[in-house]
Design a protein around this motif. Structure first.
Motif, PDB file in Angstrom:
ATOM      1  N   CYS A 194      63.429  18.657  32.081  1.00 26.48           N
ATOM      2  CA  CYS A 194      64.555  19.024  31.213  1.00 26.48           C
ATOM      3  C   CYS A 194      64.315  20.372  30.554  1.00 26.48           C
ATOM      4  O   CYS A 194      65.273  21.023  30.102  1.00 26.48           O
ATOM      5  CB  CYS A 194      64.792  17.948  30.156  1.00 26.48           C
ATOM      6  N   LEU A 195      63.061  20.816  30.500  1.00 32.87           N
ATOM      7  CA  LEU A 195      62.748  22.118  29.906  1.00 32.87           C
ATOM      8  C   LEU A 195      62.848  23.254  30.925  1.00 32.87           C
ATOM      9  O   LEU A 195      62.587  24.403  30.600  1.00 32.87           O
ATOM     10  CB  LEU A 195      61.342  22.088  29.291  1.00 32.87           C
ATOM     11  N   PRO A 207      55.880  21.560  31.172  1.00 40.27           N
ATOM     12  CA  PRO A 207      54.660  20.852  30.750  1.00 40.27           C
ATOM     13  C   PRO A 207      54.630  19.391  31.194  1.00 40.27           C
ATOM     14  O   PRO A 207      55.665  18.774  31.443  1.00 40.27           O
ATOM     15  CB  PRO A 207      54.715  20.953  29.225  1.00 40.27           C
ATOM     16  N   LEU A 226      53.748  16.104  29.571  1.00 42.12           N
ATOM     17  CA  LEU A 226      53.598  15.658  28.185  1.00 42.12           C
ATOM     18  C   LEU A 226      53.094  14.215  28.125  1.00 42.12           C
ATOM     19  O   LEU A 226      53.171  13.471  29.103  1.00 42.12           O
ATOM     20  CB  LEU A 226      54.942  15.769  27.460  1.00 42.12           C
ATOM     21  N   ILE A 261      61.661  15.679  23.357  1.00 45.10           N
ATOM     22  CA  ILE A 261      62.475  16.290  24.402  1.00 45.10           C
ATOM     23  C   ILE A 261      63.785  15.523  24.553  1.00 45.10           C
ATOM     24  O   ILE A 261      63.884  14.349  24.187  1.00 45.10           O
ATOM     25  CB  ILE A 261      61.755  16.344  25.771  1.00 45.10           C
ATOM     26  N   ARG A 317      60.354  28.011  35.317  1.00 43.38           N
ATOM     27  CA  ARG A 317      59.324  27.670  34.340  1.00 43.38           C
ATOM     28  C   ARG A 317      58.350  26.672  34.944  1.00 43.38           C
ATOM     29  O   ARG A 317      58.746  25.779  35.686  1.00 43.38           O
ATOM     30  CB  ARG A 317      59.942  27.004  33.112  1.00 43.38           C
ATOM     31  N   GLY A 368      68.199  17.187  31.094  1.00 46.41           N
ATOM     32  CA  GLY A 368      68.530  16.920  29.692  1.00 46.41           C
ATOM     33  C   GLY A 368      69.943  17.323  29.327  1.00 46.41           C
ATOM     34  O   GLY A 368      70.245  17.525  28.147  1.00 46.41           O
ATOM     35  N   HIS A 418      64.810  25.974  33.313  1.00 45.04           N
ATOM     36  CA  HIS A 418      66.043  26.744  33.123  1.00 45.04           C
ATOM     37  C   HIS A 418      67.255  25.895  33.514  1.00 45.04           C
ATOM     38  O   HIS A 418      67.213  25.175  34.504  1.00 45.04           O
ATOM     39  CB  HIS A 418      66.040  28.012  34.000  1.00 45.04           C
TER      40      HIS A 418
END
Lengths: 321, 321
Positions: free
Chosen positions: A42-43, A21, A23, A276, A18, A308, A45
């Motif tokens: 943390c976002l 983003p 943020l 998040i 991915r 995360g 995969h």
């Protein structure tokens, strides 16, 4: 190691990792006293940047060698990153974990299709066990950080930071990176050297486990006095890597270190203001940005939230701070 | 209302709203028994999709009228979305809130630069107070959902879903949307009608507060028997809007409804597997996807996590489930 390895990794990762983003929140800016941009790995995969390095290494293997499978030592984020990348390639992954690893981590790694091989920390030699399995089955070892293909994979995060910071109008800033063995830190530093030379990487660690900060200060690899007993377990490593340290020494600014309480408070800030989930070791860079403003210069600061994967009970502690 | 209003809103929002990611996890797929794609609007500015509608409405005002400022009634996500959009436009925002609103929400809205005007629910007429302030200061009222410019702004989320679903190879699926007054639901439905006709919107609500589901079933606007007493407070509204209902009636499939416990369990699943923070009302669509699989058809399902503004104590309840 240079940018061409990272560009090659980015080409292999395209469409698989991915683009996470960058943020921000005015409330974080207010706490920090400057603009704060957060790279939300943390976002990624499997919930951490480790998927990048795992994919980079596995995708670069000779197909015949790759088909036999890969092996890794990890009870945490590297295990999951390698397991997910192996499954996506349709190859077996063996992860060697201590037999007292948390059940959730074992289940999570198995859930990603890996074979988990437990070993007894007290009585078994992990490396010998791994070497035996690798030889018997023809498995390729995927190291967690001291491996050019892994550094190159983590460096793809730096390519994204360079682009996203430019889009946000930030061309000069410190980029604080959560640092264990230095794979992410050195990879991002190499990417920014080529693509955004006004952005300078600085490693962040837990206080008392600041081997990289001390190594950068002394100019030679320094070890941690202890290897456990900190909530930021994911980034507690014995010492910087033989490959990662020279890169960090050449490119990084001074290291930062934060307390456990500051890491937990940064987790709560990420919950409140960015929505998040950060794990303690993934929150030390944000904690540095928020709570150590006097150690940072400039109008803006960029920091990674590198993972995360945190137990609900630990997250509840952060919420209660 | 049609796609041209949404396209115009998207042009006004470009560079201001975030393009939120469409997330996934093999662990969610396993729970749901099909592929699950999650549109993470909790990562939008101010922590919910409401920023889109607020920006859309404010950016479309005549500059002279806009300069006088805007007013909104809300103690929650709409308040913050309007406040942030107004501040970015450099204009005043007045938010009318009940005097017993949680201190954190008041502080959050003030922190975004808005003037918060409290009123006493027992003794004051909210609408009369708002009309008086609007007339005195020349403020423009920004309605929370039953306003074409707001619906168009929320619809920009649907444009992104259409593109991101296509990138993920999904062209036929139910798109479950957390539904209060129907602004997000109708906006997404209009966008998908034009851009991804194989994607069908279905509203999700809390059990006992399923006015939209019942309205869709009967073909006429139905009211909720009660207006409080559910953890999903952000999406508890008296009835669907006069503008939103005809759109939903024309375009949406049957509604879904989940229990408070299911919403909390979905919040925990989003924490564990996606590393995002969902509020209860923002988790009902994911809860439907995960825990009501028999009410959904097809190999894939898309759902919104529409907001993440949740008190730490409530989030801790979800973690303890």
């Amino acid at each position: 190691m240079d940018i061409t390895r990272i560009e090659a990794a980015a080409a292999r990762l395209a469409g698989h990792a991915r683009r996470t983003p960058l943020l921000s929140s005015p409330f974080l800016d207010e706490i920090a006293g400057r603009r704060v941009l957060v790279k939300a790995e943390c976002l990624q995969h499997t919930g951490s940047f480790k998927f990048r390095g795992g994919w980079s290494a596995i995708s670069a293997l000779d197909p015949e060698i790759r088909a036999r499978g890969v092996i890794a030592f990890s009870s945490g984020n590297h295990a999951q990153g390698v397991a997910a990348a192996a499954r996506a390639h349709g190859i077996p992954a063996v992860i060697i974990m201590p037999s007292d690893a948390p059940a959730a981590k074992v289940a999570g790694t198995r859930g990603l299709g890996a074979e988990v091989v437990p070993y007894d920390r007290a009585t078994e030699d992990r490396d010998a066990l791994g070497a035996k399995l690798a030889a018997e089955r023809g498995l390729t070892l995927i190291k967690p950080f001291d491996e050019p293909l892994v550094i190159a994979g983590q460096g793809t995060c730096g390519l994204e930071i360079a682009e996203q910071a430019a889009e946000a109008g930030v061309t000069e800033a410190d980029v604080i990176v959560c640092c264990g063995g230095g794979g992410l830190t050195s990879g991002i530093a190499l990417a920014l050297e080529a693509r955004a030379p006004g952005l300078r990487v600085r490693p962040a660690e837990p206080e008392g486990f600041d081997d990289v900060r001390r190594s950068l200060a002394s100019g030679a690899i320094e070890r941690n006095a202890q290897l456990s007993g900190n909530i930021c377990d994911a980034i507690v490593t014995p010492q910087p890597g033989d490959l990662t340290f020279p890169i960090m020494h050449r490119l990084c600014g001074p290291g930062l270190a934060v307390t456990e309480e500051e890491a937990l408070r940064a987790m709560q800030a990420a919950f409140r203001h960015l929505k998040i989930v950060a794990e303690p070791g993934g929150a030390v860079a944000l904690a540095s940005a928020l709570f150590r403003p006097d150690e940072i210069a400039g109008d803006a600061v960029i920091c990674t939230v590198s993972g995360g994967n945190v137990d609900p009970a630990v997250f509840a502690r952060a919420l209660a701070m």
